[in-house]
Scaffold this motif. Sequence first.
Motif: not given
Length: 623
Positions: A264-266, A306-307, A312-314, A537-538
């Motif tokens: 929902l934040t995303w 963006l992706n 990278l974070l994922a 992204c986070v």
Amino acid sequence: MGVFYEEIPESLIRWIREQRMFWVATAPLSGQMHINVSPKGGDYFGVVDSRTFWYMELTGSGCETLAHLYEPGNGRITIMLSAFDGPPKIVRLWGKGHAMENGTKEFADFAEKHKIEAIPGTRSIIVVNIHQVGSSCGFSVPYYDFKGHRSILNDHFKQKQAKFEAGNEKESMPRYWAHKNAWSMDGLASSKIGLETGKAFSIAPIKKMVGPLAPLNNQRFKGGVPIQQVILIALLSVILGVLMTLHGPFLLLVCIGGIYATFLTWALLQERITTTPFECEPSLVSSSSSRPAAPDTEYFKFPIFLNTIQSLLAFISGTLYLLAMATTSSGPLLLPSSHALAPLLLVAITQTLSSPFGYASLAHVDYLTFVLAKSCKLLPVMFLHVLLYQKRYPFSKYLIVFAVTAGVAIFTLYHPPKVGKVSTKNAQNSSLYGLALLGISLGFDGLTNTTQDHIFGSPKRYGRVTAPQMMAATNLLSCVLMTTYLLITPHVPLDYFFSSLSSGSTSVDSNTTHELASAVAFLQRHPRVLYDVLGFCVAGAIGQLFIFATLNRFGSLVLVTVTVTRKMLTMVLSVVWYGKSLTLGQWAGVGLVFGGIGTEAWIQRQEKLDKERKKHELEKKSD
């Protein structure tokens, strides 16, 4: 001496109708924002009955009243009238206000029923549902002689309308509302028609405040839980989920809460990043942008950049999850077999290609259409299963596909029409183009999910790939692919290639060929968007953890149920958070889509229960 009533007495109704001016007061819910008081004059108000007052709201440079009435949970309004001749008197009407904007059916119906003639510049009709009336002395109000109403405003908008009717579209009222009335001084959404027109034509809103309290790009005050707190909760939930792996029900609750909080934040951040106009120097706006930006605005349109950050974070979070859950007998960390590399690379490619098409569609369709269409992934998944693997489905599933497709079509067809000349052939073509881009994105999504199912369903060929391994491996491959693209494209002569195909008539947007440099420059010009980008992204990276953890421990059925309800909440939250509204036809389309998806989930559950029952019966017979 003050006297209070629950409704307007007949004697006061007559007195109210005789007045030549009144004041309107509204206030936002936040104590950090500003109270508004507006004087009103002319013969543009009336009393419907003892509990209903209305007035015609004329266009001006401000639009605070609409913003406060539209604010979720608000709607408070006070009308004050005062006698300037004859016996002293002050009357206040307290109630809830309801706005009907000019150009809507509701406005037209109310005006026709009560014989109200709208004049040029009429922005809305405000109806006040009264719950308290107060009459007080007014002994200190001075005497004034009434000389007449000013005609300057009416004359101005008559001239403006005449220019518009003569063919000058820039003089249309919706464009004026988009520039000056789309947002309040505190950054609250105001005129709905202004907001829609501003998005359709990328019209920059006027700055209404100066100094440290001025909202930045109309985003200063949004209320609710801060994004940073939501992300912190999600991070803590991950830790809690790892610690509670031995407690299934608790872990399920953590996973569901994590999916809801992160995505929902995303979704909110995605809409904000892709639809917010940022002011800039006119020379900085690309003339070949896919979004027709106004001369002094630009939009964030760097999906690969963006992706790449999100992947990278994922990958990092997925690898940490694998390390935390690894055992001595778990085998290879990322891949159980080298044979899985090729299909995982295909997943990474289709996953990488899907997102840019989806983001590009947002320049031509609204976010609600985007979310609804993205909820229909079962359509391309079923199609590709039939096409690639000759899989057969029962008739009921084809009915579900029909219902979902019809729902998307109805939602699009019943989109509220633009006012004035906003609903042009070009705008319609733009929407069709946006739907085509969405269709391509969905096609890649379908190929992604179909390939993932194929990998999970072929352990003899690819090894037993777990959901966390899938997450880490595909995000690593996606990150490598997108990083390569960002680094190589500035050095590839795409301009020469395309011009050779089209005899020099086609050029390539520098934002496409130099996306990395363009994105960094954009963030330097608008540093505040960096927080939204990082938050997006986070949230996406952590959200994937919850999704794959749910898939790994509770199965796809639970995951489908959670994600479907999450997407429904995303739409509702977008409507509430950004002050949007849906027509009855659009709600019917939403119902068809999510009804079809919910039915599909129920059928899958029944099929799973039947299989488990048959398996149990076979085990009994064998005993």
